[in-house]
Design a protein around this motif. Structure first.
Motif, PDB file in Angstrom:
ATOM      1  N   LEU A  78      43.028  -8.340 -46.594  1.00 21.81           N
ATOM      2  CA  LEU A  78      42.710  -9.499 -47.264  1.00 21.81           C
ATOM      3  C   LEU A  78      43.739 -10.185 -48.122  1.00 21.81           C
ATOM      4  N   ALA A  79      43.913 -11.282 -48.076  1.00 17.90           N
ATOM      5  CA  ALA A  79      45.045 -12.046 -48.913  1.00 17.90           C
ATOM      6  C   ALA A  79      44.383 -13.461 -49.289  1.00 17.90           C
ATOM      7  N   LYS A  80      45.234 -14.109 -50.125  1.00 22.25           N
ATOM      8  CA  LYS A  80      44.591 -15.470 -50.775  1.00 22.25           C
ATOM      9  C   LYS A  80      44.122 -16.594 -49.752  1.00 22.25           C
ATOM     10  N   HIS A  81      45.202 -16.648 -48.741  1.00 25.47           N
ATOM     11  CA  HIS A  81      44.896 -17.698 -47.866  1.00 25.47           C
ATOM     12  C   HIS A  81      45.073 -17.397 -46.444  1.00 25.47           C
ATOM     13  N   VAL A  82      45.634 -16.319 -46.117  1.00 27.17           N
ATOM     14  CA  VAL A  82      45.663 -15.882 -44.741  1.00 27.17           C
ATOM     15  C   VAL A  82      45.016 -14.448 -44.715  1.00 27.17           C
ATOM     16  N   ILE A  83      44.166 -13.948 -43.520  1.00 25.29           N
ATOM     17  CA  ILE A  83      43.473 -12.896 -43.535  1.00 25.29           C
ATOM     18  C   ILE A  83      43.889 -12.254 -42.126  1.00 25.29           C
ATOM     19  N   GLU A  84      44.393 -11.111 -42.190  1.00 25.14           N
ATOM     20  CA  GLU A  84      44.911 -10.270 -40.955  1.00 25.14           C
ATOM     21  C   GLU A  84      43.810  -9.605 -40.559  1.00 25.14           C
ATOM     22  N   VAL A  85      43.565  -9.605 -39.324  1.00 25.28           N
ATOM     23  CA  VAL A  85      42.600  -8.824 -38.381  1.00 25.28           C
ATOM     24  C   VAL A  85      42.901  -7.989 -37.628  1.00 25.28           C
ATOM     25  N   PHE A  86      42.315  -6.819 -37.263  1.00 19.17           N
ATOM     26  CA  PHE A  86      42.845  -5.739 -36.131  1.00 19.17           C
ATOM     27  C   PHE A  86      41.520  -5.047 -35.595  1.00 19.17           C
ATOM     28  N   ALA A  87      41.073  -5.437 -34.468  1.00 17.06           N
ATOM     29  CA  ALA A  87      39.773  -5.051 -33.682  1.00 17.06           C
ATOM     30  C   ALA A  87      40.063  -4.050 -32.626  1.00 17.06           C
ATOM     31  N   VAL A  88      39.460  -3.267 -32.520  1.00 20.26           N
ATOM     32  CA  VAL A  88      39.365  -1.943 -31.406  1.00 20.26           C
ATOM     33  C   VAL A  88      37.967  -1.909 -30.644  1.00 20.26           C
ATOM     34  N   ASN A  89      37.765  -1.455 -29.670  1.00 18.71           N
ATOM     35  CA  ASN A  89      36.652  -1.241 -28.869  1.00 18.71           C
ATOM     36  C   ASN A  89      36.327   0.246 -29.255  1.00 18.71           C
ATOM     37  N   ALA A  90      35.138   0.628 -28.456  1.00 19.78           N
ATOM     38  CA  ALA A  90      34.607   1.798 -28.700  1.00 19.78           C
ATOM     39  C   ALA A  90      35.320   3.021 -28.379  1.00 19.78           C
ATOM     40  N   ALA A  91      36.237   2.872 -27.574  1.00 17.86           N
ATOM     41  CA  ALA A  91      37.463   3.991 -27.259  1.00 17.86           C
ATOM     42  C   ALA A  91      38.654   3.927 -28.068  1.00 17.86           C
ATOM     43  N   GLY A  92      38.587   2.992 -29.139  1.00 13.90           N
ATOM     44  CA  GLY A  92      39.670   2.947 -29.929  1.00 13.90           C
ATOM     45  C   GLY A  92      41.035   2.231 -29.481  1.00 13.90           C
ATOM     46  N   VAL A  93      40.760   1.485 -28.455  1.00 20.42           N
ATOM     47  CA  VAL A  93      41.881   0.708 -28.100  1.00 20.42           C
ATOM     48  C   VAL A  93      41.754  -0.792 -28.502  1.00 20.42           C
ATOM     49  N   ARG A  94      42.904  -1.087 -29.074  1.00 22.68           N
ATOM     50  CA  ARG A  94      43.215  -2.365 -29.593  1.00 22.68           C
ATOM     51  C   ARG A  94      42.783  -3.641 -28.615  1.00 22.68           C
ATOM     52  N   VAL A  95      41.920  -4.364 -29.106  1.00 20.86           N
ATOM     53  CA  VAL A  95      41.343  -5.609 -28.431  1.00 20.86           C
ATOM     54  C   VAL A  95      42.138  -6.910 -28.981  1.00 20.86           C
ATOM     55  N   THR A  96      42.237  -6.867 -30.248  1.00 20.03           N
ATOM     56  CA  THR A  96      42.795  -8.298 -30.551  1.00 20.03           C
ATOM     57  C   THR A  96      43.448  -7.934 -32.170  1.00 20.03           C
ATOM     58  N   GLY A  97      44.278  -8.559 -32.204  1.00 19.68           N
ATOM     59  CA  GLY A  97      44.963  -8.665 -33.720  1.00 19.68           C
ATOM     60  C   GLY A  97      45.615  -9.877 -34.037  1.00 19.68           C
ATOM     61  N   ARG A  98      45.333 -10.329 -35.158  1.00 14.04           N
ATOM     62  CA  ARG A  98      45.617 -11.811 -35.260  1.00 14.04           C
ATOM     63  C   ARG A  98      45.665 -12.253 -36.969  1.00 14.04           C
ATOM     64  N   ALA A  99      46.300 -13.136 -37.275  1.00 17.98           N
ATOM     65  CA  ALA A  99      46.191 -13.725 -38.621  1.00 17.98           C
ATOM     66  C   ALA A  99      45.139 -15.045 -38.593  1.00 17.98           C
ATOM     67  N   LEU A 100      44.019 -14.948 -39.530  1.00 16.17           N
ATOM     68  CA  LEU A 100      43.254 -16.059 -39.385  1.00 16.17           C
ATOM     69  C   LEU A 100      43.395 -16.602 -40.980  1.00 16.17           C
ATOM     70  N   PRO A 101      43.058 -18.023 -41.045  1.00 18.96           N
ATOM     71  CA  PRO A 101      43.185 -18.932 -42.166  1.00 18.96           C
ATOM     72  C   PRO A 101      41.923 -18.446 -43.008  1.00 18.96           C
TER      73      PRO A 101
END
Length: 358
Positions: free
Chosen positions: A11-34
């Motif tokens: 979490l941050a004030k203006h930009v929130i970074e997300v990191f998502a994985v699937n059931a096997a723990g493999v990275r699906v997406t990682g991005r910064a969201l306003p």
């Protein structure tokens, strides 16, 4: 988005970074969201998806929003996340922190921070304001003492003693106070009175919390737990059943000793001081008053405290009583039993194991 089962959020004030994985723990997406697009992105996650974030000033707000979307929102203390950052201390950034939070949330024995309600956070605002007013009031009083000392005017240490003599000192033409110095002292005294009014307002809100909450009134029955401590405990913890036992609650408050044990030898040090420093301080301050006056009472807890003080010293007795009060608070609220100062706890009978030699 349907493949995502766990998300780590930095979490941050203006930009929130997300990191998502699937059931096997493999990275699906990682991005910064306003900030404005964060909830819309979370609304696309599968129902019940685990979304974890670090404890911060806005974590409880976002956790409530995510729970309303049908997601499994969790909050993790920052100290529990550092070990899961693969890049170590030298690789700290928002993306790596989000990945570390996602990994930490997958641990089966991870301890999560309870999500506070709006009412809890609102009451804690009063406590935080009160602590800030107390600090400002102490600084104001010390500032007045320093100004008076510049002109050779020194008085007793207590604020009450200074309050009694200050109006006369400012009006006394026989001392060496200059005209500007008297004006400055008048302003400082007015600030002191204003801070006293703010403090009274906070105390009135805390007293109203005690009248409206049955839990606060139950907590006030403990020795060493006053209205402020009782209100802070209820507002901070909420549901005591989230802790397995009273010992875990005491450890969560940082009232248990540090361990440096090895080879079967137990080495205990000072308390860990983890958890909420404000709540721990209130419990210890309340315990001090009970330890100092334990010889005047004849209940089991006072006798135990007095014996412990004679055997281990005053400071250890204070911390031990604060820890005992934390355990009693858990028992009162988790088990729904009223506090009894004359209650004597008994350990369950041990299991006897017969060993047959062959």
């Amino acid at each position: 988005m349907n493949e995502i089962t766990r998300v780590g959020i930095d979490l941050a004030k203006h930009v929130i970074e997300v990191f998502a994985v699937n059931a096997a723990g493999v990275r699906v997406t990682g991005r910064a969201l306003p900030r404005a697009k964060f909830l819309a992105w979370c609304a696309q996650l599968p129902a019940g998806c685990l979304v974890a974030m670090e404890a911060s000033s806005s974590a409880h707000y976002w956790a409530r929003k995510l729970l309303a979307l049908g997601l499994d929102a969790r909050i993790i203390a920052a100290a529990h996340v550092v070990a899961y950052r693969l890049q170590g201390k030298s690789g700290k950034n928002d993306a790596n922190d989000a990945a570390a939070i996602c990994e930490a949330a997958s641990r089966p024995h991870m301890h999560f921070v309870p999500i506070k309600s709006v009412e809890q956070q609102s009451m804690l605002c009063i406590h935080r304001l009160r602590e800030g007013v107390k600090a400002d009031r102490t600084a104001c009083i010390n500032r007045i003492r320093g100004l008076l000392a510049e002109f050779g005017l020194v008085f007793a240490q207590s604020p009450e003693a200074l309050r009694q003599v200050l109006p006369d000192v400012m009006e006394d033409a026989g001392n060496e106070l200059g005209g500007l110095a008297r004006l400055a002292l008048h302003r400082a005294y007015a600030q002191w009175q204003e801070l006293d009014a703010h403090l009274r307002w906070c105390d009135e809100r805390i007293a109203a919390h005690g009248k409206a909450s049955e839990q606060v009134r139950q907590a006030e029955q403990l020795l060493g737990v006053g209205p402020v401590t009782a209100s802070a405990v209820v507002a901070t913890v909420g549901d005591f059943k989230q802790f397995k036992n009273g010992a875990q609650f005491g450890a969560w408050l940082g009232l248990t000793p540090r361990q440096n044990s090895s080879g079967g030898k137990n080495n205990l040090g000072r308390i860990t001081k983890r958890g909420d420093a404000y709540l721990r301080t209130l419990l210890i301050q309340g315990a001090k008053s009970i330890v100092l006056t334990a010889h005047r009472r004849d209940d089991p807890i006072s006798r135990w405290v007095q014996a412990l003080r004679e055997r281990c010293g005053w400071q250890k007795a204070v911390v031990a009583l604060a820890n005992k009060n934390a355990r009693i608070l858990w028992a009162v609220f988790a088990r729904g039993r009223p506090f009894d100062a004359h209650h004597v706890s008994t350990k369950p009978p041990g299991v006897i194991v017969a060993v047959i030699a062959t």
